[in-house]
Design an enzyme around this catalytic site. Structure first.
Site: not given
Ligand code: NAP
Length: 518
Positions: A242, A265, A302
């Protein structure tokens, strides 16, 4: 193979000194045995000490041994067979096909890094031989190559229990670079993590590698991650998760007495820009493919397409109509964990409550606990531009379509976007002039630009970039997927006027790896 709930510290598997916790089975909404035990500060310290002790011996091994280690990890993961597949399905709610595909990707990724290591190009060896006659000053003999940074902390991701977890991309690239790793297992799949961790431990033992090359820590709260990132022996961190978690840990990494690189990331909404000719010619096909991409993996990628940008008009209306009809058939599916389901539900509800936002389409309702019902919302360009919350990631099967008045308003919105992992242009030939004007802005906003594709599905190769400007990642110069990921864990060293016998193997006269000469 029976699960123990223990840590892996080099060759040992002790019970963690911290609190006990259980994994959950999201599809049944119930806990799964056995009990796992979090590491305490002494366990974290032991793992880091072992990694430091292993570092010089591990990086000095022949590259072929390092490559063999990566390949052997893959073989041992495959040898786990059904017990790995079943445990990963239980802990994540992901279907068999997805877990088997992810296992293949994990093993393929390890094999790719083994090939990268064998080729030796990643060392970036450069030789500038001495020019004693050069005027006005002679040139010394200068040689450069890259060395590994040292012990690396890896945070396994919740949404890729194999491919971005214990033996995933961050681990494979760090081990390929020559760095021992200490992995913080994701608390939502500790059993999967233990099984894969034992496959790595076994590979290290089979090849008689230095003991601390790999350790695995469990943690059911933030302490373990915090202790790991701030441990003085850790020299770099790889994280997927997160934005809040990534930023909290990044701040810790930067506040250390000796700050270290932190590769996070975090968050991306992967906008889909539908240009007018493409939308007019292919609205139905685009809507079908968009729904497929949005609902893939219950939107828990993602690279899931969280935003669609297009000009208002008949073609967008047709796109929305087909999207609505197609999404209505999409079944709800179990999400990765109760926590992720709750976060998605709350964020999706928050988005729907924003002024000017309406519900455009919905999938089939949930049938059981922790299932995500897909939804697509709609707003206009003025509301989108006025409300930054509409550009935030909603991790799960929810997306937003925005209709703009004209090119100028669309371009304004694109300029206002945060950094992204991916940006996609849907174009036909008549759209090329407009696409051309958008490209300089798009290049500044994302790590991967696509034309007429959808970004879910990230190929693991040499040219892949899975990174991008903040908040997609904490360092836009890096990629966490593909061969380039190894560069995150290396640094250059220059050797001046070294006799051949003292040079690293990569820079000696007889070196077998590729060398750039100047
Ligand atoms: P997360 O909460 O960021 O957790 C990732 C890892 O970091 C876990 O090991 C967690 O372990 C640790 N952690 C989190 N916050 C921390 C803190 N403040 N200090 C120390 N350690 C911390 O991510 P998640 O559990 O995977 O998913 C939660 C949300 O992340 C999702 O709803 C979604 O929004 C987002 N997400 C995004 C992506 C993406 O690729 N963009 C992928 C997955 C998730 P502990 O809980 O044990 O501390």
């Amino acid at each position: 193979m029976e699960l123990t709930g223990n840590l892996i510290l080099g060759n040992c598997c002790p019970r963690g000194g911290g609190n006990g916790f259980y994994a959950d089975e999201p599809s049944q909404d119930c806990p799964l045995a056995p009990e796992f035990f979090a590491a305490d500060a002494a366990d974290v310290d032991r793992a880091c000490q072992l990694a430091e002790q292993a570092f010089d011996a591990y990086r000095a091994l022949p590259l072929s041994t390092r490559a063999d280690f990566l390949t052997r990890i893959g073989e041992n993961i495959l040898a786990l067979g059904e017990c790995l597949i079943i445990r990963a399905m239980q802990e994540t709610g992901l279907p068999r096909g997805r877990i088997e595909g992810e296992r293949a990707r994990t093993v393929g990724q390890l094999a790719m890094f083994a090939a990268v290591v064998r080729r030796g190009e990643f060392l970036q060896a450069i030789v500038e031989e001495a020019l004693p006659e050069r005027k006005p000053l002679p040139r010394p003999d200068l040689r450069q190559c890259h060395i590994p940074l040292g012990p690396v902390a890896v945070f396994g991701a919740s949404n890729f229990p194999l491919a971005f977890s214990v033996a995933g991309g961050d681990s494979a690239s760090a081990l390929a670079a020559g760095c021992p790793i200490v992995v913080k297992a994701h608390p939502s799949h500790p059993g999967t993590s233990e099984l894969v961790g034992r496959a790595i431990q076994q590979a290290a033992q089979q090849l008689a590698l230095p003991e601390g090359v790999f350790s695995l820590l469990h943690g059911g709260g933030h302490e373990v991650g915090e202790q790991l990132v701030t441990h003085p022996l850790i020299q770099a961190v790889g994280f997927t998760g997160s934005r809040a978690g990534g930023l909290a840990l990044l701040a810790l990494a930067q506040r250390r007495t000796v700050p270290v690189p932190f590769y996070a990331e975090m968050s991306s909404i992967n906008p889909q820009i539908l240009l007018p000719a493409a939308l007019a010619n292919r609205s139905t096909e685009l809507a079908t493919r968009f729904v497929d991409s949005l609902t893939l993996g219950v939107g828990q990628f993602c690279t899931s397409p969280g935003l669609v940008l297009a000009l208002e008009g008949k073609a967008l209306t047709q796109f929305c109509q087909h999207l609505t009809a197609t999404l209505a058939k999409a079944p709800a599916a179990t999400m990765l964990s109760r926590g992720i389901w709750q976060a998605w539900r709350d964020k999706a509800a928050g988005l729907a409550a924003v002024d000017g936002v309406s519900l455009l389409a919905q999938g089939q309702p949930a049938q059981s606990a922790n299932q995500g019902q897909a939804s697509v919302l709609y707003t206009d360009g003025a509301h989108f531009l006025a409300e930054p919350r509409l550009s935030e990631e909603v991790f799960g099967p929810t997306s937003l379509v925005v209709g703009f008045d004209d090119d100028a308003q669309l371009q304004q919105a694109i300029r206002a976007l945060e950094g992204q992992l991916t940006l996609t242009l849907h174009v036909d030939e008549a759209d090329h002039p407009l696409a051309q004007t958008l490209l300089p802005t798009l290049e500044r906003r994302a790590g991967r630009l696509l034309v007429n594709g959808f970004p879910t599905g990230v190929d693991v190769g040499y040219a892949m970039v899975h990174g991008g400007p903040f908040p997609a990642t904490s360092d836009a110069r890096s990629t966490s997927v593909g061969a380039g990921a190894i560069a995150r864990f290396l640094r250059p060293v220059c050797y001046q006027d070294f006799p051949d016998a003292l040079l690293p193997a990569a820079l000696r006269q007889e070196a077998a790896i590729p060398v750039q000469r100047y």
